[in-house]
Design a protein around this motif. Sequence first.
Motif, PDB file in Angstrom:
ATOM      1  N   PHE A 155       0.884  -0.999  -0.057  1.00 57.88           N
ATOM      2  CA  PHE A 155       0.442  -0.144  -0.040  1.00 57.88           C
ATOM      3  C   PHE A 155       1.098   1.534   0.115  1.00 57.88           C
ATOM      4  CE2 PHE A 155      -2.593   3.752   2.301  1.00 57.88           C
ATOM      5  CZ  PHE A 155      -3.643   3.387   1.027  1.00 57.88           C
ATOM      6  N   ASN A 156       1.825   1.370   1.071  1.00 65.57           N
ATOM      7  CA  ASN A 156       2.587   1.988   1.061  1.00 65.57           C
ATOM      8  C   ASN A 156       3.439   2.761  -0.509  1.00 65.57           C
ATOM      9  OD1 ASN A 156       3.155   3.277   3.107  1.00 65.57           O
ATOM     10  ND2 ASN A 156       4.645   1.721   4.740  1.00 65.57           N
ATOM     11  N   ASN A 157       3.656   1.451  -1.342  1.00 67.08           N
ATOM     12  CA  ASN A 157       4.087   2.297  -2.981  1.00 67.08           C
ATOM     13  C   ASN A 157       2.955   1.797  -3.408  1.00 67.08           C
ATOM     14  OD1 ASN A 157       6.693   1.326  -1.470  1.00 67.08           O
ATOM     15  ND2 ASN A 157       6.457  -1.447  -1.614  1.00 67.08           N
ATOM     16  N   GLY A 158       2.016   1.799  -3.176  1.00 67.29           N
ATOM     17  CA  GLY A 158       0.629   2.478  -4.555  1.00 67.29           C
ATOM     18  C   GLY A 158       0.518   1.679  -5.078  1.00 67.29           C
ATOM     19  N   LYS A 164      -4.346  -2.056  -9.535  1.00 68.50           N
ATOM     20  CA  LYS A 164      -4.608  -1.001 -10.136  1.00 68.50           C
ATOM     21  C   LYS A 164      -2.568  -0.546  -9.078  1.00 68.50           C
ATOM     22  CE  LYS A 164      -8.454   0.037 -11.475  1.00 68.50           C
ATOM     23  NZ  LYS A 164      -9.942   1.050 -11.285  1.00 68.50           N
ATOM     24  N   GLU A 165      -1.686   0.084  -9.610  1.00 69.99           N
ATOM     25  CA  GLU A 165      -0.703   1.145  -9.176  1.00 69.99           C
ATOM     26  C   GLU A 165      -0.823   2.597  -9.574  1.00 69.99           C
ATOM     27  OE1 GLU A 165       3.084  -0.680  -9.657  1.00 69.99           O
ATOM     28  OE2 GLU A 165       2.150  -2.292 -10.258  1.00 69.99           O
ATOM     29  N   HIS A 166      -0.999   3.168  -8.132  1.00 69.58           N
ATOM     30  CA  HIS A 166      -0.725   4.750  -7.972  1.00 69.58           C
ATOM     31  C   HIS A 166       0.649   5.369  -7.249  1.00 69.58           C
ATOM     32  CE1 HIS A 166      -2.610   5.101  -4.382  1.00 69.58           C
ATOM     33  NE2 HIS A 166      -2.878   3.684  -4.442  1.00 69.58           N
ATOM     34  N   GLU A 167       0.556   6.575  -7.879  1.00 70.34           N
ATOM     35  CA  GLU A 167       1.467   7.533  -6.654  1.00 70.34           C
ATOM     36  C   GLU A 167       0.709   7.603  -5.393  1.00 70.34           C
ATOM     37  OE1 GLU A 167       4.551   8.826  -7.257  1.00 70.34           O
ATOM     38  OE2 GLU A 167       4.168   8.000  -8.789  1.00 70.34           O
ATOM     39  N   PRO A 168       1.526   6.998  -4.009  1.00 66.86           N
ATOM     40  CA  PRO A 168       1.153   7.335  -2.741  1.00 66.86           C
ATOM     41  C   PRO A 168       0.296   8.378  -2.778  1.00 66.86           C
ATOM     42  CG  PRO A 168       3.683   6.126  -3.104  1.00 66.86           C
ATOM     43  CD  PRO A 168       3.249   6.773  -4.273  1.00 66.86           C
TER      44      PRO A 168
END
Length: 318
Positions: A155-158, A164-168
């Motif tokens: 989660f810390n790493n988005g 899905k991945e996103h900016e923190p």
Amino acid sequence: MSSVADFLTAEHKTAFSIEVLPPVRGKSIEQVFKTIDRLMPFNPAYINITTHRTEVQYRDMGDGTFQRFTEHTRPGTVAIAAVLKERYHIPTVPHVICSGYSRTELENELIDLEYLGITDLLVLRGDRARGDNRFIPVEGGHSHAAELCRQVEEFNNGKMLNGKEHEPLGERFTFGVAGYPEKHEEAMNIESDIAHLKEKIDSGAKYVVTQMFFDNSRYFAFVERCREAGITVPIIPGIKPLTSLTQQSLLPKTFHIDLPEELAKEFRRCRTNDDVKALGVEWGIAQARELKAANVASIHFYSMNAAASIEAIAKAVY
């Protein structure tokens, strides 16, 4: 203070910290405030708030049948953490647990905490369900605290559970985990227990808070074993003063700990709860003074039903 983890590794005198429980469903938060207000003169560095699993209950329907339902008997950890942070301007550390929660529910909890700016956590597996003889995760849940540690780090790493991945979203979470100077009840031996602890540290934990103990030699030996195993993070001793006659059997049974014979001998002489409280304060002062002399980063006090005793100990030690 940027985080509890950073504070614990910085240079300072032995700090004072406390743990409180959310009120039982239907009860006011005022008792929590009273406990903290009583201990504020000792400048707690941070306040932990416990989390409790959903328990299965059965309601008598009056027609010979029972309806099964689930209930949180102590809800509100996230809300209380936010209230205490705003009221006291002290870092609050909610417990985040595997027990009774799915990965999705935990991710939603992390989102809520991040929006509130509460980024210090204590990550725990939690207790098994009442009546179960082993820990069984809920569907989609974690079996071990190390798995939850890894979810927090992802989660810390988005990285979200849906792929899905996103900016923190904001400041990273930092978290501690539990350690057991007298071994977790389910561990085969102390070596395997410390190996599990090392896995939690390797999965991102920055410090350890111990289960309560009454024999400081157990704590010091535990720290030494951890250091030999390559665990270098702060290991914070957790202590709780004795307060009632029922604890002679309740504490060993519930927390799987021993009372040293010197303490047990004095405990057996107690005839009233007031006698026990006096003994608890005397023993707690001795424990805390020895731990402080060893320059531990903080002493963590389990305050349930013990605020007056902790106040007396803190007055003598801090």
